[in-house]
Write a protein that holds these residues in place. Sequence first.
Motif, short mmCIF file in Angstrom:
data_model
loop_
_atom_site.label_atom_id
_atom_site.label_comp_id
_atom_site.label_asym_id
_atom_site.label_seq_id
_atom_site.Cartn_x
_atom_site.Cartn_y
_atom_site.Cartn_z
N SER A 177 0.86 -1.48 -0.04
CA SER A 177 -0.24 0.07 0.23
C SER A 177 0.89 1.14 0.10
O SER A 177 1.98 0.96 0.27
CB SER A 177 -0.97 0.14 1.04
N GLY A 178 0.31 2.42 -0.36
CA GLY A 178 1.24 3.74 0.03
C GLY A 178 1.02 4.22 1.15
O GLY A 178 2.32 4.17 1.02
N GLN A 179 0.98 3.78 1.76
CA GLN A 179 0.82 3.38 3.41
C GLN A 179 1.76 3.09 3.92
O GLN A 179 3.06 4.18 4.57
CB GLN A 179 -0.27 3.25 4.47
N ALA A 180 2.46 2.08 3.05
CA ALA A 180 2.93 0.70 3.87
C ALA A 180 4.74 2.07 2.95
O ALA A 180 5.80 0.91 3.68
CB ALA A 180 3.40 -0.71 2.62
N LEU A 181 4.25 2.66 1.78
CA LEU A 181 6.27 2.84 1.90
C LEU A 181 6.78 3.69 2.98
O LEU A 181 7.33 4.75 2.85
CB LEU A 181 5.97 3.87 0.57
N VAL A 182 6.51 4.11 3.73
CA VAL A 182 6.65 5.21 4.56
C VAL A 182 7.35 4.78 5.37
O VAL A 182 8.75 5.32 5.64
CB VAL A 182 5.50 5.79 6.04
N ALA A 183 7.34 3.15 6.10
CA ALA A 183 8.33 2.71 6.58
C ALA A 183 9.49 1.62 5.74
O ALA A 183 10.88 1.94 5.99
CB ALA A 183 8.28 1.80 7.03
N GLN A 184 8.74 1.26 4.15
CA GLN A 184 10.01 1.03 3.46
C GLN A 184 10.80 1.85 2.62
O GLN A 184 11.75 1.70 2.24
CB GLN A 184 9.36 0.57 2.31
N ILE A 185 10.70 3.56 1.91
CA ILE A 185 11.23 4.38 1.53
C ILE A 185 12.87 4.18 3.01
O ILE A 185 14.34 4.30 1.86
CB ILE A 185 10.88 5.60 1.30
N PRO A 186 12.37 3.71 3.92
CA PRO A 186 14.40 4.17 4.62
C PRO A 186 14.77 2.86 4.86
O PRO A 186 16.00 3.22 4.24
CB PRO A 186 13.73 4.38 6.21
N VAL A 187 14.46 1.97 4.55
CA VAL A 187 15.09 0.67 4.13
C VAL A 187 15.79 0.36 3.01
O VAL A 187 16.90 0.21 2.30
CB VAL A 187 13.95 -0.64 3.92
N LEU A 188 14.51 1.06 1.57
CA LEU A 188 15.80 1.28 0.32
C LEU A 188 17.16 1.66 0.92
O LEU A 188 17.90 1.85 -0.27
CB LEU A 188 14.16 1.50 -0.76
N LEU A 189 17.06 2.82 0.81
CA LEU A 189 17.55 3.84 1.38
C LEU A 189 19.42 3.24 1.74
O LEU A 189 19.96 3.83 1.25
CB LEU A 189 17.39 5.40 1.74
N CYS A 190 18.51 2.85 3.01
CA CYS A 190 20.19 2.00 3.56
C CYS A 190 20.33 0.81 3.10
O CYS A 190 21.27 0.75 3.09
CB CYS A 190 19.04 1.71 5.69
N GLY A 191 19.85 -0.09 2.20
CA GLY A 191 20.23 -0.96 1.73
C GLY A 191 21.32 -0.50 -0.29
O GLY A 191 21.85 -0.83 0.44
N ILE A 192 20.51 0.42 0.18
CA ILE A 192 21.47 1.36 -1.28
C ILE A 192 23.25 1.44 -0.21
O ILE A 192 24.00 1.29 -0.63
CB ILE A 192 21.05 2.57 -1.87
N VAL A 193 23.07 2.12 0.58
CA VAL A 193 24.23 2.89 1.46
C VAL A 193 24.66 2.23 1.84
O VAL A 193 26.18 1.11 2.01
CB VAL A 193 23.62 3.31 3.40
N ILE A 194 23.90 0.31 2.52
CA ILE A 194 24.38 -0.93 2.95
C ILE A 194 25.41 -1.43 1.61
O ILE A 194 26.62 -1.96 2.01
CB ILE A 194 24.03 -1.36 3.51
N PHE A 195 24.82 -1.77 0.42
CA PHE A 195 25.28 -1.83 -0.37
C PHE A 195 26.42 -1.36 -0.60
O PHE A 195 28.17 -1.77 -1.63
CB PHE A 195 24.76 -2.27 -1.81
N ALA A 196 26.65 0.25 -1.14
CA ALA A 196 28.13 0.77 -1.70
C ALA A 196 29.23 0.65 -0.58
O ALA A 196 30.18 0.35 -0.44
CB ALA A 196 27.02 2.60 -1.39
N LEU A 197 28.94 0.40 0.54
CA LEU A 197 29.82 0.17 2.12
C LEU A 197 30.22 -0.87 2.20
O LEU A 197 31.69 -0.96 2.13
CB LEU A 197 28.84 0.61 3.21
N LEU A 198 29.52 -1.73 1.31
CA LEU A 198 30.00 -3.66 1.51
C LEU A 198 30.94 -3.69 0.24
O LEU A 198 32.08 -4.37 0.22
CB LEU A 198 29.28 -4.19 1.58
N THR A 199 30.62 -3.47 -1.12
CA THR A 199 31.18 -2.89 -1.83
C THR A 199 33.19 -2.43 -1.89
O THR A 199 33.70 -2.45 -2.22
CB THR A 199 30.74 -2.62 -3.01
N TRP A 200 32.52 -1.31 -1.06
CA TRP A 200 34.01 -0.36 -0.27
C TRP A 200 34.69 -1.01 -0.22
O TRP A 200 36.00 -1.26 -0.34
CB TRP A 200 32.97 1.49 -0.29
N LEU A 201 34.48 -1.63 0.62
CA LEU A 201 35.15 -2.42 2.05
C LEU A 201 35.72 -3.38 1.19
O LEU A 201 36.33 -4.14 1.38
CB LEU A 201 34.04 -2.97 3.02
#
Length: 215
Positions: A177-201
Amino acid sequence: MRNLLIKELTLVINPYYFLFTLFGALLLIPQWVFFVAPLYLVFIALPNMIQSAKAQKDLEFTMLLPIRKGDGVCARVLAFSILEVAQVAVIAIFAALNIALYHTPNFFTDPNVAYVGCVFVMYGVFNIVFFPMFYKTGYKLAVPLSVAITASILFGGIIEMLVVMVPSVTQVLDGISGQALVAQIPVLLCGIVIFALLTWLSIKISIKRFSKVNL
Protein backbone atom coordinates in the motif's frame (compact mmCIF):
# COMPACT_ATOMS: atom_id res chain seq x y z
CA MET A 1 40.60 3.54 -14.18
CA ARG A 2 38.11 4.43 -16.91
CA ASN A 3 39.97 2.33 -19.49
CA LEU A 4 40.27 -0.58 -17.06
CA LEU A 5 36.55 -0.43 -16.36
CA ILE A 6 35.79 -0.47 -20.09
CA LYS A 7 38.11 -3.46 -20.46
CA GLU A 8 36.23 -5.32 -17.71
CA LEU A 9 32.84 -4.50 -19.23
CA THR A 10 33.86 -5.67 -22.68
CA LEU A 11 36.32 -8.53 -22.16
CA VAL A 12 35.24 -10.01 -18.82
CA ILE A 13 31.55 -9.07 -18.64
CA ASN A 14 30.36 -9.86 -22.13
CA PRO A 15 27.20 -7.85 -22.95
CA TYR A 16 25.48 -11.25 -23.18
CA TYR A 17 25.61 -11.49 -19.40
CA PHE A 18 23.39 -8.43 -19.04
CA LEU A 19 20.60 -10.60 -20.46
CA PHE A 20 20.69 -12.48 -17.17
CA THR A 21 19.08 -9.44 -15.60
CA LEU A 22 15.88 -10.51 -17.38
CA PHE A 23 15.51 -13.17 -14.71
CA GLY A 24 13.89 -10.26 -12.92
CA ALA A 25 10.79 -11.15 -14.92
CA LEU A 26 10.33 -14.06 -12.50
CA LEU A 27 8.80 -11.51 -10.14
CA LEU A 28 5.67 -11.76 -12.28
CA ILE A 29 5.05 -15.26 -10.87
CA PRO A 30 2.19 -14.92 -8.35
CA GLN A 31 2.82 -15.94 -4.74
CA TRP A 32 6.49 -16.83 -5.26
CA VAL A 33 9.68 -16.63 -3.19
CA PHE A 34 10.97 -13.48 -4.85
CA PHE A 35 14.48 -13.62 -3.41
CA VAL A 36 15.20 -16.50 -5.80
CA ALA A 37 15.08 -14.13 -8.81
CA PRO A 38 18.15 -12.00 -7.91
CA LEU A 39 20.01 -15.15 -6.87
CA TYR A 40 20.16 -16.35 -10.48
CA LEU A 41 22.82 -13.71 -11.08
CA VAL A 42 24.79 -15.18 -8.17
CA PHE A 43 24.15 -18.80 -9.20
CA ILE A 44 24.92 -18.54 -12.92
CA ALA A 45 26.21 -15.24 -14.30
CA LEU A 46 28.85 -14.22 -11.75
CA PRO A 47 30.47 -17.70 -11.41
CA ASN A 48 30.58 -18.12 -15.19
CA MET A 49 32.20 -14.72 -15.70
CA ILE A 50 34.76 -15.37 -12.99
CA GLN A 51 35.57 -18.84 -14.30
CA SER A 52 35.84 -17.56 -17.87
CA ALA A 53 38.22 -14.78 -16.81
CA LYS A 54 40.36 -17.31 -14.96
CA ALA A 55 40.47 -19.65 -17.99
CA GLN A 56 41.58 -16.77 -20.20
CA LYS A 57 44.24 -15.75 -17.64
CA ASP A 58 42.72 -12.29 -17.54
CA LEU A 59 44.18 -11.53 -14.12
CA GLU A 60 47.72 -12.27 -15.30
CA PHE A 61 47.13 -10.16 -18.42
CA THR A 62 45.83 -7.25 -16.34
CA MET A 63 48.86 -7.35 -14.05
CA LEU A 64 51.14 -7.02 -17.10
CA LEU A 65 49.56 -3.68 -17.96
CA PRO A 66 51.26 -0.46 -16.78
CA ILE A 67 48.80 0.04 -13.91
CA ARG A 68 48.79 -0.14 -10.16
CA LYS A 69 47.93 -3.56 -8.82
CA GLY A 70 45.01 -2.20 -6.83
CA ASP A 71 43.46 -0.51 -9.87
CA GLY A 72 42.88 -3.87 -11.50
CA VAL A 73 41.10 -5.11 -8.38
CA CYS A 74 38.99 -1.96 -8.13
CA ALA A 75 37.94 -2.13 -11.79
CA ARG A 76 36.88 -5.77 -11.46
CA VAL A 77 34.74 -5.17 -8.37
CA LEU A 78 33.17 -2.02 -9.82
CA ALA A 79 32.34 -3.79 -13.11
CA PHE A 80 30.59 -6.61 -11.27
CA SER A 81 28.78 -4.05 -9.13
CA ILE A 82 27.47 -2.34 -12.27
CA LEU A 83 25.93 -5.64 -13.35
CA GLU A 84 24.42 -6.10 -9.89
CA VAL A 85 22.89 -2.61 -9.96
CA ALA A 86 21.49 -3.31 -13.44
CA GLN A 87 19.89 -6.47 -12.06
CA VAL A 88 18.32 -4.54 -9.18
CA ALA A 89 16.96 -1.95 -11.63
CA VAL A 90 15.28 -4.66 -13.72
CA ILE A 91 13.92 -6.31 -10.58
CA ALA A 92 12.46 -3.00 -9.44
CA ILE A 93 10.63 -2.63 -12.77
CA PHE A 94 9.09 -6.10 -12.58
CA ALA A 95 8.28 -5.64 -8.89
CA ALA A 96 6.25 -2.58 -9.81
CA LEU A 97 4.56 -4.53 -12.60
CA ASN A 98 3.68 -7.32 -10.16
CA ILE A 99 1.90 -4.90 -7.85
CA ALA A 100 0.16 -3.14 -10.76
CA LEU A 101 -1.08 -6.43 -12.25
CA TYR A 102 -2.12 -8.40 -9.18
CA HIS A 103 -2.77 -5.89 -6.37
CA THR A 104 -2.35 -8.86 -4.02
CA PRO A 105 0.05 -9.24 -1.05
CA ASN A 106 2.49 -12.15 -1.25
CA PHE A 107 2.64 -14.86 1.44
CA PHE A 108 6.40 -14.36 1.62
CA THR A 109 8.16 -11.04 1.02
CA ASP A 110 6.15 -8.64 -1.11
CA PRO A 111 7.86 -7.24 -4.23
CA ASN A 112 7.95 -3.75 -2.78
CA VAL A 113 10.41 -0.93 -2.12
CA ALA A 114 11.82 -2.61 1.01
CA TYR A 115 12.42 -5.80 -0.97
CA VAL A 116 14.51 -3.87 -3.50
CA GLY A 117 16.56 -2.43 -0.64
CA CYS A 118 17.14 -5.93 0.74
CA VAL A 119 18.32 -7.13 -2.69
CA PHE A 120 20.93 -4.36 -2.65
CA VAL A 121 22.15 -5.64 0.72
CA MET A 122 22.24 -9.23 -0.53
CA TYR A 123 24.56 -8.26 -3.38
CA GLY A 124 26.67 -6.27 -0.94
CA VAL A 125 26.99 -9.42 1.19
CA PHE A 126 28.14 -11.39 -1.86
CA ASN A 127 30.78 -8.75 -2.68
CA ILE A 128 32.21 -8.46 0.83
CA VAL A 129 32.48 -12.24 1.14
CA PHE A 130 33.66 -13.25 -2.32
CA PHE A 131 36.17 -10.65 -3.47
CA PRO A 132 38.38 -10.48 -0.33
CA MET A 133 38.47 -14.30 -0.23
CA PHE A 134 39.30 -14.58 -3.92
CA TYR A 135 42.00 -11.91 -3.94
CA LYS A 136 43.73 -13.56 -1.00
CA THR A 137 45.20 -15.91 -3.61
CA GLY A 138 44.07 -14.52 -6.97
CA TYR A 139 43.28 -17.95 -8.39
CA LYS A 140 41.29 -20.11 -5.93
CA LEU A 141 37.60 -19.91 -6.84
CA ALA A 142 35.68 -22.86 -5.42
CA VAL A 143 35.69 -21.94 -1.73
CA PRO A 144 35.16 -18.16 -2.16
CA LEU A 145 32.27 -18.75 -4.55
CA SER A 146 30.69 -21.43 -2.36
CA VAL A 147 30.90 -19.30 0.78
CA ALA A 148 29.65 -16.14 -0.97
CA ILE A 149 26.72 -17.92 -2.62
CA THR A 150 25.81 -19.60 0.67
CA ALA A 151 25.95 -16.25 2.48
CA SER A 152 23.66 -14.69 -0.14
CA ILE A 153 21.16 -17.55 0.11
CA LEU A 154 21.17 -17.37 3.91
CA PHE A 155 20.56 -13.64 3.85
CA GLY A 156 17.58 -13.99 1.51
CA GLY A 157 16.22 -16.95 3.48
CA ILE A 158 16.51 -15.12 6.80
CA ILE A 159 14.66 -12.08 5.44
CA GLU A 160 11.88 -14.35 4.12
CA MET A 161 11.52 -16.13 7.47
CA LEU A 162 11.54 -12.89 9.46
CA VAL A 163 8.80 -11.42 7.28
CA VAL A 164 6.62 -14.50 7.82
CA MET A 165 7.36 -15.10 11.51
CA VAL A 166 8.16 -11.74 13.14
CA PRO A 167 5.28 -9.21 13.13
CA SER A 168 7.52 -6.20 13.80
CA VAL A 169 9.63 -7.05 10.74
CA THR A 170 6.49 -7.66 8.70
CA GLN A 171 5.26 -4.16 9.51
CA VAL A 172 8.45 -2.64 8.10
CA LEU A 173 9.32 -4.90 5.16
CA ASP A 174 5.94 -6.12 4.00
CA GLY A 175 2.96 -4.43 2.37
CA ILE A 176 2.16 -2.95 -1.04
CA SER A 177 0.00 0.00 0.00
CA GLY A 178 0.96 3.63 -0.30
CA GLN A 179 0.98 3.88 3.48
CA ALA A 180 3.57 1.11 3.71
CA LEU A 181 6.02 3.26 1.74
CA VAL A 182 6.58 5.43 4.82
CA ALA A 183 8.55 2.59 6.46
CA GLN A 184 9.91 1.06 3.27
CA ILE A 185 11.65 4.05 1.68
CA PRO A 186 14.19 4.26 4.56
CA VAL A 187 14.86 0.53 4.07
CA LEU A 188 15.60 1.15 0.38
CA LEU A 189 17.91 4.06 1.17
CA CYS A 190 19.69 2.06 3.89
CA GLY A 191 20.02 -0.87 1.48
CA ILE A 192 21.71 1.32 -1.12
CA VAL A 193 24.09 2.76 1.48
CA ILE A 194 24.94 -0.71 2.86
CA PHE A 195 25.55 -2.05 -0.66
CA ALA A 196 27.89 0.85 -1.42
CA LEU A 197 29.68 0.49 1.92
CA LEU A 198 30.15 -3.28 1.68
CA THR A 199 31.35 -2.99 -1.91
CA TRP A 200 33.80 -0.24 -0.94
CA LEU A 201 35.07 -2.36 1.95
CA SER A 202 35.43 -5.37 -0.35
CA ILE A 203 37.62 -3.24 -2.65
CA LYS A 204 39.79 -2.00 0.21
CA ILE A 205 40.27 -5.44 1.77
CA SER A 206 40.84 -7.11 -1.61
CA ILE A 207 43.50 -4.57 -2.60
CA LYS A 208 45.28 -5.06 0.72
CA ARG A 209 45.26 -8.84 0.38
CA PHE A 210 46.15 -8.91 -3.31
CA SER A 211 49.12 -6.61 -2.75
CA LYS A 212 50.75 -9.51 -0.88
CA VAL A 213 50.13 -12.01 -3.71
CA ASN A 214 53.00 -12.78 -6.04
CA LEU A 215 51.58 -14.07 -9.34
